[in-house]
Scaffold this active site. Structure first.
Site, short mmCIF file in Angstrom:
data_model
loop_
_atom_site.label_atom_id
_atom_site.label_comp_id
_atom_site.label_asym_id
_atom_site.label_seq_id
_atom_site.Cartn_x
_atom_site.Cartn_y
_atom_site.Cartn_z
CB CYS A 226 -5.41 10.01 11.36
SG CYS A 226 -3.75 9.46 11.73
NE ARG B 132 -7.46 4.59 5.17
CZ ARG B 132 -6.77 5.61 5.69
NH1 ARG B 132 -7.04 6.03 6.91
NH2 ARG B 132 -5.82 6.20 5.01
CG LEU C 129 9.10 17.92 8.47
CD1 LEU C 129 9.62 16.64 9.09
CD2 LEU C 129 10.12 19.05 8.62
NE ARG D 273 -2.48 12.71 7.96
CZ ARG D 273 -1.28 12.72 7.41
NH1 ARG D 273 -0.81 11.62 6.87
NH2 ARG D 273 -0.56 13.80 7.37
NE ARG E 121 0.37 10.62 10.05
CZ ARG E 121 -0.18 9.57 9.44
NH1 ARG E 121 -1.28 9.04 9.93
NH2 ARG E 121 0.36 9.06 8.35
N PRO E 122 1.27 16.58 10.93
CG PRO E 122 3.12 17.51 11.99
CD PRO E 122 2.12 16.41 12.13
CB ILE E 123 1.88 18.59 5.60
CG1 ILE E 123 1.05 19.88 5.65
CG2 ILE E 123 1.00 17.35 5.61
CD1 ILE E 123 0.24 20.12 4.39
CE LYS F 52 -1.72 1.62 4.01
NZ LYS F 52 -1.43 3.05 4.30
CG ASN F 53 2.25 2.65 3.52
OD1 ASN F 53 1.10 2.98 3.23
ND2 ASN F 53 2.63 2.40 4.76
CG ASP G 133 3.25 1.48 9.33
OD1 ASP G 133 3.51 1.73 8.15
OD2 ASP G 133 2.89 2.35 10.16
C1 EPZ Z 1 4.08 7.01 6.11
O1 EPZ Z 1 3.29 8.04 6.69
C2 EPZ Z 1 3.18 5.79 6.03
N1 EPZ Z 1 2.04 6.07 5.17
C3 EPZ Z 1 2.71 5.40 7.44
O2 EPZ Z 1 1.93 4.21 7.32
C4 EPZ Z 1 3.94 5.10 8.28
O3 EPZ Z 1 3.53 4.79 9.60
C5 EPZ Z 1 4.86 6.33 8.29
O4 EPZ Z 1 5.21 6.68 6.94
C6 EPZ Z 1 6.15 6.07 9.07
O5 EPZ Z 1 6.83 5.00 8.53
C7 EPZ Z 1 2.20 6.03 3.83
O6 EPZ Z 1 3.28 5.78 3.32
C8 EPZ Z 1 0.99 6.31 3.00
P1 EPZ Z 1 6.11 10.43 8.19
P2 EPZ Z 1 3.85 9.57 6.70
O7 EPZ Z 1 6.00 11.66 7.38
O8 EPZ Z 1 4.57 9.84 5.44
C9 EPZ Z 1 6.06 13.69 11.63
C10 EPZ Z 1 0.15 2.77 7.76
O9 EPZ Z 1 -0.30 2.25 8.79
N2 EPZ Z 1 5.97 14.65 10.52
O10 EPZ Z 1 7.36 9.62 8.09
O11 EPZ Z 1 2.73 10.46 7.07
C11 EPZ Z 1 4.75 12.92 11.82
O12 EPZ Z 1 3.87 13.65 12.65
C12 EPZ Z 1 0.56 4.23 7.75
O13 EPZ Z 1 0.31 2.16 6.65
C13 EPZ Z 1 6.05 16.01 10.80
O14 EPZ Z 1 6.21 16.41 11.95
O15 EPZ Z 1 4.88 9.48 7.91
C14 EPZ Z 1 5.18 11.65 12.46
O16 EPZ Z 1 5.31 11.84 13.85
C15 EPZ Z 1 0.35 4.90 9.09
N3 EPZ Z 1 5.94 16.90 9.78
C16 EPZ Z 1 6.57 11.40 11.86
O17 EPZ Z 1 7.02 12.66 11.33
C17 EPZ Z 1 5.74 16.49 8.49
O18 EPZ Z 1 5.64 17.34 7.58
C18 EPZ Z 1 6.58 10.36 10.75
O19 EPZ Z 1 5.80 10.85 9.71
C19 EPZ Z 1 5.63 15.10 8.23
C20 EPZ Z 1 5.76 14.20 9.26
#
Ligand code: EPZ
Length: 418
Positions: free
Chosen positions: A116, A397, A125, A92, A121-123, A22-23, A304
């Site tokens: 969620c 999902r 970065l 998201r 889940r901020p963006i 999926k990811n 995960d």
């Molecule tokens: C991806 O989410 C995966 N989703 C998640 O899988 C997975 O848990 C996660 O990576 C970590 O491995 C998909 O690939 C679709 P991150 P993502 O950006 O990209 C913080 C599942 O169950 N952060 O690495 O959203 C954030 O809050 C899902 O399949 C910021 O602060 O993860 C978190 O604490 C759940 N600012 C950490 O970084 C940002 O702009 C990791 O987030 C982005 C993230």
């Protein structure tokens, strides 16, 4: 509404194939927006999140045609460069259309994804690095409004190895003018798969899977022909289903190297693990030891798989300290496990699991997020009596027919409409 009903106590044995990741599939489908024409993807899992992605691509004037695990995406110039809230709120990861749309068309209006169950889940970065590539970005009325006549390469150091942030910027940088160097990037296998697909589209990318990715911008890309890598999280979940029931389960069509962190932890618990070129097998273990686990960016232990591994630790011999370092609220499954009789003390970011305080007992439980759903199903497999997992729209999902795969291994599990 559907529920999953499990009658526990059966030992799982046999072989089962993992589906596509999926990811990996989600960013790959958004990468198609970088090039007009007909893209073909294989090994695409049949998931709700993929359907939502197709909905968004259709909204962006793309045609999608599904044939089993094959998905054809025909990208045409969008009439409006908007990813609306009513689609983005369902998934998201829709934010991953921002980088491609901005790089290809010079503007994009994408709804903020919102938080969620597992975190805010901020963006930031995603946004800040796009500004460093020359984009002008405002946040207005719940939308990201981005404009960039032409993105220009830059040297970007991520504050955190964000998976989605790495993917969004990597996709945007493929059409930048000049060179982009990304440091402190995510190293997940899904990043490597995305880079492999982008290279097949004509992008010039080096270093995916390491701490530094270098991208030479090109003028245009061509449509993708790509097969999605196997889902390491689904494969790990299936292995844990074998382990927790004391069974002998072989997961095929997977990449053993992508599961190293889990395999090492299972071996520390006392499980015998065999691996081949595209399969991993867990052998029966009578009384496995408790081990401590801390989630971390790849190649660390994947967040995960944290919930699923916690289910295993409830039946282990000893006490396990599980530390969640990626998300701020990913212990929603703890209370449901406690209702099944598990002895778990949750603290901020840490859960102390006292194993073998007697088995689990079946109960009606509620899924709160995707991986919590899988955790509760694993617990139900080993609980005495009947477990009914509700709100399994979360499960659908990210898992393709999980209950069918577990039933093929001997589990007494079925989906019911209520
Ligand atoms: C991806 O989410 C995966 N989703 C998640 O899988 C997975 O848990 C996660 O990576 C970590 O491995 C998909 O690939 C679709 P991150 P993502 O950006 O990209 C913080 C599942 O169950 N952060 O690495 O959203 C954030 O809050 C899902 O399949 C910021 O602060 O993860 C978190 O604490 C759940 N600012 C950490 O970084 C940002 O702009 C990791 O987030 C982005 C993230």
């Amino acid at each position: 509404m559907d529920v999953i009903v499990i009658n526990g106590g059966k030992v799982l044995n046999g072989s089962v194939a993992a589906s596509g990741a999926k990811n990996a599939a989600l960013p790959l489908l958004f990468a198609a927006l970088l090039a007009e024409g007909e893209h073909r993807f294989d090994n695409v899992p049949l998931l709700k999140d993929i359907e939502t992605t197709e909905l968004l691509l259709n909204h962006l004037n793309c045609e999608t045609q599904r044939a089993g695990n094959r998905l054809k995406v025909t990208v045409n110039e969008p009439e409006e460069l908007v990813a609306p809230y009513d689609i983005v709120r369902k998934m998201r990861a829709s934010i991953l259309c921002l980088g491609p749309l901005l790089a290809r068309y010079g503007k994009a209006k994408v709804s903020l994804p919102g938080g969620c169950a597992i975190g805010s889940r901020p963006i930031n970065l995603h946004i800040e690095p796009l500004r460093q590539l020359g984009a002008h970005i405002e946040i207005e009325n719940g939308y990201v409004i981005a404009v960039a006549k032409k993105l220009v390469g830059n040297h970007i150091v991520f504050d955190f190895a964000t998976v989605g942030g790495t993917e969004n910027i990597m996709m945007a940088a493929t059409l930048c003018r000049g060179t982009t160097v990304l440091e402190n990037v995510a190293r997940e296998p899904e990043i490597v798969d995305l880079a492999r697909c982008l290279r097949s589209m004509g992008a010039q990318i080096e270093g995916a899977g390491t701490h530094v990715i270098t991208i030479e911008g090109v003028d245009e890309l061509k449509p993708a022909r790509h097969s999605v890598i196997p889902d390491r999280i689904e494969a790990g979940t299936l292995l844990l289903a074998g382990a927790i029931t004391g069974g002998d389960v072989k997961v095929t069509h997977c990449v053993p190297a992508d599961l190293d962190a889990l395999i090492n932890k299972l071996a520390d618990c006392g499980f015998a693990i065999e691996t081949g070129q595209d399969w991993v097998r867990v052998k029966p273990c009578d009384r496995w030891r408790s081990v401590d686990v801390g989630t971390a960016p790849h190649p660390g232990f994947p967040t995960d798989l944290q919930a699923q591994f916690m289910a295993l630790m409830t039946q282990a011999n000893g006490t396990s300290v599980i530390t969640e370092r990626i998300f701020e609220n990913r212990f929603m499954h703890v209370q449901e496990l406690v209702r099944m009789g598990a002895d778990i003390t949750p603290k901020p970011q840490v859960a102390v699991v006292c194993g073998n305080q007697g088995g689990l007992s079946g109960a009606p439980v509620m899924a709160t997020d995707l991986r919590a759903s899988a955790c509760l199903i694993l617990a139900g497999l080993v609980a005495e009596g009947e477990t009914v997992v509700s709100r399994i729209y979360h499960l659908d999902r990210g898992y393709e027919n999980l209950e069918v795969k577990l039933a093929s291994l001997g589990a007494r599990i079925e989906r019911r409409s209520v």
